[in-house]
Design a protein around this motif. Sequence first.
Motif, PDB file in Angstrom:
ATOM      1  N   ALA A  43       0.833  -1.219   0.000  1.00  0.00           N
ATOM      2  CA  ALA A  43       0.000   0.000   0.000  1.00  0.00           C
ATOM      3  C   ALA A  43       0.858   1.256   0.000  1.00  0.00           C
ATOM      4  O   ALA A  43       0.503   2.259   0.606  1.00  0.00           O
ATOM      5  N   ALA A  44       1.987   1.198  -0.694  1.00  0.00           N
ATOM      6  CA  ALA A  44       2.930   2.319  -0.669  1.00  0.00           C
ATOM      7  C   ALA A  44       3.146   2.974  -2.027  1.00  0.00           C
ATOM      8  O   ALA A  44       3.953   3.888  -2.128  1.00  0.00           O
ATOM      9  N   CYS A  45       2.436   2.516  -3.076  1.00  0.00           N
ATOM     10  CA  CYS A  45       2.714   3.110  -4.385  1.00  0.00           C
ATOM     11  C   CYS A  45       1.454   3.479  -5.177  1.00  0.00           C
ATOM     12  O   CYS A  45       1.504   4.345  -6.030  1.00  0.00           O
ATOM     13  N   GLY A  46       0.350   2.829  -4.971  1.00  0.00           N
ATOM     14  CA  GLY A  46      -0.881   3.132  -5.688  1.00  0.00           C
ATOM     15  C   GLY A  46      -0.963   2.575  -7.094  1.00  0.00           C
ATOM     16  O   GLY A  46      -1.912   2.874  -7.821  1.00  0.00           O
ATOM     17  N   THR A  47      -0.013   1.751  -7.510  1.00  0.00           N
ATOM     18  CA  THR A  47      -0.017   1.232  -8.877  1.00  0.00           C
ATOM     19  C   THR A  47      -0.959   0.040  -9.066  1.00  0.00           C
ATOM     20  O   THR A  47      -1.005  -0.538 -10.143  1.00  0.00           O
ATOM     21  N   GLU A  69      -4.586   7.000   2.996  1.00  0.00           N
ATOM     22  CA  GLU A  69      -3.606   8.055   2.741  1.00  0.00           C
ATOM     23  C   GLU A  69      -2.997   7.911   1.348  1.00  0.00           C
ATOM     24  O   GLU A  69      -2.852   8.886   0.615  1.00  0.00           O
ATOM     25  N   MET A  70      -2.654   6.679   0.962  1.00  0.00           N
ATOM     26  CA  MET A  70      -2.071   6.450  -0.362  1.00  0.00           C
ATOM     27  C   MET A  70      -3.075   6.793  -1.452  1.00  0.00           C
ATOM     28  O   MET A  70      -2.722   7.449  -2.436  1.00  0.00           O
ATOM     29  N   ARG A  82      -9.923   2.097  -4.421  1.00  0.00           N
ATOM     30  CA  ARG A  82      -9.256   1.232  -3.442  1.00  0.00           C
ATOM     31  C   ARG A  82      -7.960   0.735  -4.062  1.00  0.00           C
ATOM     32  O   ARG A  82      -7.762   0.764  -5.273  1.00  0.00           O
ATOM     33  N   LEU A  83      -7.065   0.257  -3.211  1.00  0.00           N
ATOM     34  CA  LEU A  83      -5.849  -0.413  -3.659  1.00  0.00           C
ATOM     35  C   LEU A  83      -6.142  -1.905  -3.664  1.00  0.00           C
ATOM     36  O   LEU A  83      -6.508  -2.475  -2.627  1.00  0.00           O
TER      37      LEU A  83
END
Length: 104
Positions: A43-47, A69-70, A82-83
């Motif tokens: 959950a640190a990049c949004g890709t 937050e991401m 959503r991720l």
Amino acid sequence: MPILNVTDRDGSAKQVDVTMDGSLMQVLRDAGYHIAAECGGAAACGTCHVYLDEAWLSKLPEADEIEAEMVGLLEATRPTSRLSCQIMMDDTLDGLTLTLAPEE
């Protein structure tokens, strides 16, 4: 196992038979969708950003603070963003409908 209703970035839609456990991100990648998943599911990049069908929002746990937050840092967000790395597949997601968000 569940079936997903997936709309790709080009607008093409198809059903995906889920044959594995794991995150939605992993399922989409294994089904041949281009999901970069640069952070590997942290959950640190949004890709791995997807848009869920609005009817599914109440059926899933809310995004935690890190995911929210991401998602907030992404440009093409919607209320249904959503991720996919943060959604774990199980039989309750049978029929889940989603669209891959544009690549950023």
